[in-house]
Design a protein around this motif. Structure first.
Motif, short mmCIF file in Angstrom:
data_model
loop_
_atom_site.label_atom_id
_atom_site.label_comp_id
_atom_site.label_asym_id
_atom_site.label_seq_id
_atom_site.Cartn_x
_atom_site.Cartn_y
_atom_site.Cartn_z
N ILE A 159 71.14 45.35 63.79
CA ILE A 159 70.23 46.21 63.05
C ILE A 159 70.54 46.50 61.46
O ILE A 159 70.38 47.71 60.87
N LEU A 164 65.52 46.38 59.58
CA LEU A 164 65.00 47.65 59.80
C LEU A 164 63.61 47.93 58.72
O LEU A 164 62.59 48.52 59.17
N GLN A 167 60.80 46.01 60.04
CA GLN A 167 60.42 46.38 61.31
C GLN A 167 59.59 47.64 60.92
O GLN A 167 58.71 48.10 61.60
N PHE A 168 60.15 48.88 60.14
CA PHE A 168 59.55 49.90 59.96
C PHE A 168 58.66 49.94 58.85
O PHE A 168 57.77 51.07 58.88
N ASN A 181 61.11 58.74 62.92
CA ASN A 181 61.33 57.40 63.49
C ASN A 181 62.45 56.46 63.59
O ASN A 181 62.99 56.25 64.37
N ILE A 182 63.04 56.53 62.30
CA ILE A 182 63.95 55.62 61.92
C ILE A 182 65.12 56.17 62.52
O ILE A 182 66.16 55.45 63.26
N THR A 184 65.18 58.30 65.04
CA THR A 184 65.21 58.17 66.60
C THR A 184 65.74 57.04 67.18
O THR A 184 66.42 56.77 68.29
N PHE A 185 65.22 55.94 66.49
CA PHE A 185 65.85 54.55 66.64
C PHE A 185 67.29 54.34 66.52
O PHE A 185 67.95 53.62 67.57
N LEU A 186 67.71 54.86 65.41
CA LEU A 186 69.13 54.50 65.35
C LEU A 186 69.99 55.58 66.54
O LEU A 186 71.22 55.13 66.92
N GLU A 188 68.94 56.04 69.55
CA GLU A 188 68.78 55.06 70.68
C GLU A 188 69.89 53.92 70.78
O GLU A 188 70.57 53.65 71.61
N GLN A 189 69.97 53.27 69.52
CA GLN A 189 70.82 52.08 69.42
C GLN A 189 72.33 52.38 69.19
O GLN A 189 73.08 51.39 69.49
#
Length: 318
Positions: A159, A164, A167-168, A181-182, A184-186, A188-189
């Protein structure tokens, strides 16, 4: 003996030329970097575009000329995330060998992490304290939890900042909902990473990538201080980082281009990189930040010397 090391990164190609003396001392003769942007336009499709190949060819042509001028006897090339995951990565590396007579190895994320550790350990002078080492790449991020003696935990996350960004595709300047949003993604990852920070009670984060070098350059420029090229690490005060992070978030691309000390090859990526660093600091409770001037290419050099010494010791024992 003179050797050259090329780090074929997703955003930047780096060249290091060094002389190894008879008593295994290192003299750095040359450093340069080239914004090849090999991952641009195709990284999330796992493909190296024709435009990226052309930029790489120009960079490698210049690198080869420098390597020849310094009369290097060995050249080692290391290909990382963008080439590692590209469907045409092997084909690309074969073309480099054919065109430039440079042996490029596509290395795993684990091997990349090890080499980054070897470089950072020498730059910062690690002791018994367990620290985290972060290399922010365009295609991947390597994180190593270690001290001077050993690696306790390591992982390569696919990632990187170019991935990134594509993607975003955040606005300029970035909007609050895009930032969330970024993050939140981080979250999760990177769940296992935050757990590892807590398991090993990590309080110090050492950044070994171009993004951390850019932080150092901007902070020094604002303090009207010259970059000490012989200083292999730099303490980034947390309050200075927090202040600069907010400025990045509020800035347009044009405004970042006007910042003193800004690396133009990273101006597009610094908002995303700053978000990544800030996320780790917030979630992990890290309170001390350092920048390491050494990373993969220096680590590869130290590893090569270690192997020579081991080989000589083996021969002498026989």
């Amino acid at each position: 003996m003179r050797i050259s090391i090329i780090d074929l990164g997703t955003n930047t190609f780096n060249l290091l030329v060094a002389e190894i003396t008879v008593d295994m001392q290192i003299n750095i003769l040359h450093r340069s970097k080239y914004p090849a942007k090999i991952g641009a336009g195709g990284i999330n499709q796992n493909y190296i575009t024709e435009e990226a190949k052309q930029r790489a060819h120009l960079a490698l042509t210049e690198m080869k000329q420098i390597i020849t001028e310094y009369q290097s006897v060995k050249t080692f090339g290391f290909a990382t995330s963008a080439i590692r995951t590209a469907k045409n990565g092997e084909e690309f590396v074969t073309q480099i060998r054919r065109d430039f007579d440079i042996d490029v190895r596509i290395i795993s994320g684990n091997r990349e992490a090890e080499l980054i550790y070897y470089g950072t350990r020498e730059a910062v002078g690690l002791d018994e304290e367990i620290v985290a080492i972060l290399d922010i790449g365009g295609g991947s991020n390597e994180i190593i939890i270690a001290n001077s003696e050993k690696i306790f935990w390591k992982k390569s996350y696919p990632i990187g900042m170019t991935r990134l960004l594509e993607q975003f595709q955040p606005s300029d300047p970035i909007k609050i909902d895009e930032l969330r949003n970024i993050e939140t993604f981080l979250k999760e990852q990177l769940r296992d990473l935050i757990e590892a920070f807590q398991t090993y009670s990590v309080k110090t984060l050492i950044g070994s990538s171009g993004s951390f070098s850019t932080l150092r350059q901007v902070l020094l420029a604002e303090e009207k201080m010259e970059m000490e090229t012989d200083k292999t690490h730099y303490h980034i005060k947390l309050e200075d980082f927090n202040s600069l992070h907010q400025r990045f978030l509020n800035s347009t691309l044009e405004e970042r281009m006007q910042m003193q000390g800004m690396d133009m090859a990273r101006v597009h990526l610094m908002v995303i990189a700053s978000i990544f660093i800030n996320f780790l600091v917030k979630e992990s409770g890290v309170s001390i930040l350092f920048q390491s001037a050494y990373a993969l290419k220096e680590g590869a050099l130290f590893d090569y010397i270690k192997r020579i010494k081991q080989s000589e010791k083996s021969v002498s024992s026989d």
